[in-house]
Design a protein around this motif. Structure first.
Motif, PDB file in Angstrom:
ATOM      1  N   ILE A 190     -10.223 128.864 201.192  1.00  0.00           N
ATOM      2  CA  ILE A 190     -11.164 129.848 201.737  1.00  0.00           C
ATOM      3  C   ILE A 190     -12.592 129.448 201.367  1.00  0.00           C
ATOM      4  O   ILE A 190     -13.521 129.611 202.133  1.00  0.00           O
ATOM      5  CB  ILE A 190     -10.833 131.265 201.242  1.00  0.00           C
ATOM      6  N   GLY A 191     -12.768 128.921 200.173  1.00  0.00           N
ATOM      7  CA  GLY A 191     -14.050 128.406 199.702  1.00  0.00           C
ATOM      8  C   GLY A 191     -13.780 127.097 198.984  1.00  0.00           C
ATOM      9  O   GLY A 191     -12.783 126.438 199.249  1.00  0.00           O
ATOM     10  N   LEU A 192     -14.644 126.742 198.062  1.00  0.00           N
ATOM     11  CA  LEU A 192     -14.404 125.560 197.245  1.00  0.00           C
ATOM     12  C   LEU A 192     -13.188 125.820 196.362  1.00  0.00           C
ATOM     13  O   LEU A 192     -13.104 126.856 195.704  1.00  0.00           O
ATOM     14  CB  LEU A 192     -15.623 125.250 196.377  1.00  0.00           C
ATOM     15  N   VAL A 193     -12.235 124.908 196.377  1.00  0.00           N
ATOM     16  CA  VAL A 193     -10.977 125.069 195.649  1.00  0.00           C
ATOM     17  C   VAL A 193     -10.707 123.813 194.834  1.00  0.00           C
ATOM     18  O   VAL A 193     -10.965 122.704 195.300  1.00  0.00           O
ATOM     19  CB  VAL A 193      -9.804 125.309 196.638  1.00  0.00           C
ATOM     20  N   GLN A 194     -10.181 124.017 193.624  1.00  0.00           N
ATOM     21  CA  GLN A 194      -9.690 122.902 192.821  1.00  0.00           C
ATOM     22  C   GLN A 194      -8.253 123.197 192.428  1.00  0.00           C
ATOM     23  O   GLN A 194      -7.917 124.342 192.100  1.00  0.00           O
ATOM     24  CB  GLN A 194     -10.523 122.679 191.567  1.00  0.00           C
ATOM     25  N   THR A 195      -7.430 122.154 192.506  1.00  0.00           N
ATOM     26  CA  THR A 195      -6.032 122.290 192.122  1.00  0.00           C
ATOM     27  C   THR A 195      -5.663 121.183 191.139  1.00  0.00           C
ATOM     28  O   THR A 195      -6.305 120.135 191.091  1.00  0.00           O
ATOM     29  CB  THR A 195      -5.083 122.174 193.337  1.00  0.00           C
ATOM     30  N   LEU A 196      -4.619 121.446 190.387  1.00  0.00           N
ATOM     31  CA  LEU A 196      -3.961 120.414 189.601  1.00  0.00           C
ATOM     32  C   LEU A 196      -2.774 119.966 190.425  1.00  0.00           C
ATOM     33  O   LEU A 196      -1.947 120.785 190.822  1.00  0.00           O
ATOM     34  CB  LEU A 196      -3.487 120.969 188.252  1.00  0.00           C
ATOM     35  N   LYS A 197      -2.706 118.674 190.724  1.00  0.00           N
ATOM     36  CA  LYS A 197      -1.611 118.111 191.518  1.00  0.00           C
ATOM     37  C   LYS A 197      -0.814 117.181 190.611  1.00  0.00           C
ATOM     38  O   LYS A 197      -1.377 116.287 189.986  1.00  0.00           O
ATOM     39  CB  LYS A 197      -2.174 117.329 192.703  1.00  0.00           C
TER      40      LYS A 197
END
Length: 123
Positions: free
Chosen positions: A98-105
């Motif tokens: 939806i906006g800036l997103v950070q994930t751990l993959k």
């Protein structure tokens, strides 16, 4: 992977099942894990995908979509965000930023291996 201490503390104490791993196993997991950044409208994964990744939401908000319609949203820090996103395979939802997103993959099979190894070691 070099993770800032505050983010490392968050991941190792909040994310399930990562928080259940010993510090040594967490280090092994982080060696191959990646922090990924997505911009508005980017997809983390698509409905129907089959892969070996576990994604954890660290920053931002996601639309979880089925058949191109928003089913629900997940915001970083919420209880839902402590678990891997869209765990079932093939994926039942698309995850859209939806906006800036950070994930751990991270590799799902590596995570499962580490969890099983610790259970075996504790017997």
């Amino acid at each position: 992977m070099d993770i800032p201490q505050g983010l490392f503390d968050y991941i190792s104490s909040k994310l399930i099942p990562i928080k259940e791993l010993s510090a040594k196993s967490q280090e092994k997991l982080f060696e191959s894990a990646e922090i990924e950044t997505y911009t508005v409208g980017s997809h983390i994964f698509q409905q129907g995908d089959i892969d070996d990744y576990a994604h954890f939401l660290l920053v931002g908000k996601l639309e979880m979509m089925a058949m191109d319609e928003t089913t629900f949203t997940i915001e970083a820090g919420s209880k839902q965000s402590f678990f891997p996103l869209g765990q079932m395979q093939p994926r039942q939802y698309s995850a859209k930023a939806i906006g800036l997103v950070q994930t751990l993959k991270t590799s799902k099979s590596n995570l499962e291996f580490l969890l099983k190894s610790e259970k075996t070691d504790s017997l």
